[in-house]
Design an enzyme around this catalytic site. Sequence first.
Site, PDB file in Angstrom:
ATOM      1  N   HIS A  20      50.017  32.856  42.589  1.00 14.31           N
ATOM      2  CA  HIS A  20      48.581  32.608  42.667  1.00 14.31           C
ATOM      3  C   HIS A  20      48.258  31.139  42.911  1.00 14.31           C
ATOM      4  O   HIS A  20      47.338  30.817  43.673  1.00 14.31           O
ATOM      5  CB  HIS A  20      47.897  33.091  41.383  1.00 14.31           C
ATOM      6  N   GLU A  37      38.102  44.261  47.448  1.00 16.82           N
ATOM      7  CA  GLU A  37      39.199  45.090  46.945  1.00 16.82           C
ATOM      8  C   GLU A  37      38.928  46.540  47.336  1.00 16.82           C
ATOM      9  O   GLU A  37      37.838  47.066  47.119  1.00 16.82           O
ATOM     10  CB  GLU A  37      39.307  44.957  45.423  1.00 16.82           C
ATOM     11  N   ASP A  97      37.061  48.389  52.246  1.00 11.87           N
ATOM     12  CA  ASP A  97      38.266  48.149  53.029  1.00 11.87           C
ATOM     13  C   ASP A  97      38.213  46.724  53.562  1.00 11.87           C
ATOM     14  O   ASP A  97      37.270  46.349  54.260  1.00 11.87           O
ATOM     15  CB  ASP A  97      38.339  49.153  54.178  1.00 11.87           C
ATOM     16  N   ASP A 139      45.474  38.552  49.892  1.00 15.59           N
ATOM     17  CA  ASP A 139      46.386  38.917  48.797  1.00 15.59           C
ATOM     18  C   ASP A 139      46.703  40.403  48.935  1.00 15.59           C
ATOM     19  O   ASP A 139      46.265  41.227  48.142  1.00 15.59           O
ATOM     20  CB  ASP A 139      45.711  38.611  47.454  1.00 15.59           C
ATOM     21  N   SER A 140      47.482  40.719  49.943  1.00 20.02           N
ATOM     22  CA  SER A 140      47.733  42.116  50.289  1.00 20.02           C
ATOM     23  C   SER A 140      49.020  42.631  49.666  1.00 20.02           C
ATOM     24  O   SER A 140      49.859  41.865  49.186  1.00 20.02           O
ATOM     25  CB  SER A 140      47.820  42.269  51.811  1.00 20.02           C
ATOM     26  N   THR A 141      49.175  43.947  49.695  1.00 15.31           N
ATOM     27  CA  THR A 141      50.443  44.571  49.339  1.00 15.31           C
ATOM     28  C   THR A 141      51.372  44.461  50.541  1.00 15.31           C
ATOM     29  O   THR A 141      51.050  43.817  51.546  1.00 15.31           O
ATOM     30  CB  THR A 141      50.230  46.041  48.967  1.00 15.31           C
ATOM     31  N   ASP A 142      52.522  45.084  50.484  1.00 13.16           N
ATOM     32  CA  ASP A 142      53.419  45.098  51.629  1.00 13.16           C
ATOM     33  C   ASP A 142      52.827  45.947  52.748  1.00 13.16           C
ATOM     34  O   ASP A 142      51.945  46.780  52.514  1.00 13.16           O
ATOM     35  CB  ASP A 142      54.789  45.642  51.204  1.00 13.16           C
TER      36      ASP A 142
END
Length: 304
Positions: free
Chosen positions: A62, A106, A138, A156-159
């Site tokens: 972060h 989010e 989205d 700050d995304s996921t894979d």
Amino acid sequence: MSDWTRESLHPDYAQSLRVDKMLYDSKTDHQRLKVFENATFGRVLTLDDVVQTTEGDNFIYHEMMTHVPILAHGAARRVLIIGGGDGGMAREVLRHQGVTHVTMVEIDAGVVDFSRQYLPMLSQGAFDDPRLDLVIADGAEFIRQTRGGYDVIIVDSTDPVGPGEVLFTDTFYGHAKRALTEDGILVTQNGVPFLQGEELMGTMRAFKRALCRRDLLPGHHPHLCGRADGVWVGHRRPRARRAARRAARPLRRRRSRDRLLHARGPHRRLRPARLCGAADPLRRGAARHRRAATARRSALSLRL
């Protein structure tokens, strides 16, 4: 006997964490959420059994994702966060008193709700800050429709699987560029270089097409067994790129012992000295003196 959770995101690598106590386990419309306690890392958040953050080492990720671009910009007022439902990214952005407005988008309201209940130490009251505007939507669709004007955009995304896959496309980066101010900076996480090399290089090529310049900031996370996690920083103008390098310089110095690690892998085209700050002026001056002394000895031998 405690249970174990196994993360098998990569085809040739897996890791396990002991589940000392399961605090939350539920499936939303988008993914399966779990929060459990671990003796080493404290509370751990997983999405579809892939570790997203931990109480013990979340600050590494972060802080690097927020302070480097904001300090590099120098006058950031409006910040957009795509993802970050646990609140850790908003926590660090809001530490900057000069930031007057933060929009956090989010996709999954369930992540925000259970993070506020089970992971309050990550957000530390960020959701109650009047400067924060939380939008449940989205992220790709939001950035396509937004009027923009953001000084810094943090992804700050996921894979790049499931809901987060669209956040790694050329189209998304193009929309993000349009949403930035003239001196704006875009920063996005990009996985582990050694295990997700194609993802890393794909993002580099997309950044090169969409933005003026780009820099890679590797960071090491204990919950990844010390592996380097890559973060791409893209800039609309060269001035912002130079400022980002200056802001990241202390981070690079702290990682000077990892030169060998940075010198290998998919990002091998970046020089270790540039990443780690090893080529300082004193060493360059000493090298020049050695070359001059060698030249003088050679000239003397020729005259003799």
